[in-house]
Design a protein around this motif. Sequence first.
Motif, short mmCIF file in Angstrom:
data_model
loop_
_atom_site.label_atom_id
_atom_site.label_comp_id
_atom_site.label_asym_id
_atom_site.label_seq_id
_atom_site.Cartn_x
_atom_site.Cartn_y
_atom_site.Cartn_z
N ARG A 21 0.86 -1.18 0.00
CA ARG A 21 0.00 0.00 0.00
C ARG A 21 0.90 1.23 0.00
O ARG A 21 2.08 1.17 0.36
CB ARG A 21 -0.96 0.02 1.18
N ARG A 22 0.34 2.35 -0.42
CA ARG A 22 1.07 3.62 -0.41
C ARG A 22 1.26 4.08 1.04
O ARG A 22 0.54 3.67 1.94
CB ARG A 22 0.32 4.69 -1.20
N THR A 65 6.09 2.51 -1.27
CA THR A 65 5.03 1.63 -0.76
C THR A 65 5.53 1.01 0.54
O THR A 65 6.72 1.06 0.84
CB THR A 65 4.67 0.49 -1.75
N HIS A 85 -2.25 -0.80 -3.07
CA HIS A 85 -3.44 -0.24 -2.44
C HIS A 85 -3.19 1.19 -1.98
O HIS A 85 -2.05 1.62 -1.81
CB HIS A 85 -3.86 -1.11 -1.25
N GLN A 86 -4.28 1.92 -1.75
CA GLN A 86 -4.19 3.30 -1.28
C GLN A 86 -3.66 3.35 0.15
O GLN A 86 -3.79 2.38 0.90
CB GLN A 86 -5.57 3.95 -1.35
N THR A 88 -4.95 4.78 2.55
CA THR A 88 -6.09 4.70 3.48
C THR A 88 -6.70 3.31 3.55
O THR A 88 -7.66 3.10 4.31
CB THR A 88 -7.18 5.69 3.06
N CYS A 89 -6.18 2.35 2.80
CA CYS A 89 -6.74 1.00 2.79
C CYS A 89 -6.65 0.40 4.19
O CYS A 89 -5.60 0.43 4.83
CB CYS A 89 -5.99 0.12 1.79
N CYS A 102 -10.54 -0.06 -0.27
CA CYS A 102 -10.10 0.95 -1.23
C CYS A 102 -10.21 0.41 -2.66
O CYS A 102 -10.50 -0.76 -2.87
CB CYS A 102 -8.65 1.37 -0.94
N GLU A 105 -4.66 0.69 -7.14
CA GLU A 105 -4.16 1.29 -8.37
C GLU A 105 -4.26 0.28 -9.51
O GLU A 105 -4.09 -0.92 -9.29
CB GLU A 105 -2.70 1.71 -8.19
#
Length: 126
Positions: A21-22, A65, A85-86, A88-89, A102, A105
């Motif tokens: 995730r980011r 990430t 994934h975002q 905020t996931c 989420c 991407e």
Amino acid sequence: MDPFTLTCRLCDQAAAVQWQRRLTPGEFETVLAAEHARRDQAALLADPAQPPPSFGPMPDPAHYTTPVYACSPHAITLDAAALVHQATCTAPAAADLPGCSCTPEPVPSPNPEATATAALPGHWNT
């Protein structure tokens, strides 16, 4: 449990799966602080008789990430785990399993140059 064992983010059992995730804004601030400290240290240690150190651009959140780990019961789907994934996931959130909260991407477009393969030497083929 061994401090080097990767654990599920939801239940602290040994991890069986992982996805990306980011970074959250706070996590990215830590990256920026470390980069500022690295640059400050390099400038401090630089030889004054030489040109000052040259640094590239500051880090961009799009280039970072962080891994998310889960045990088998708390894993998201394989297709979802293959995507980034975002920040905020909430996965692995029990309410969303086997999905997540989420929209990941999209998969990057394939690189046409990467699809070309070189012929192996004949003695490498079995």
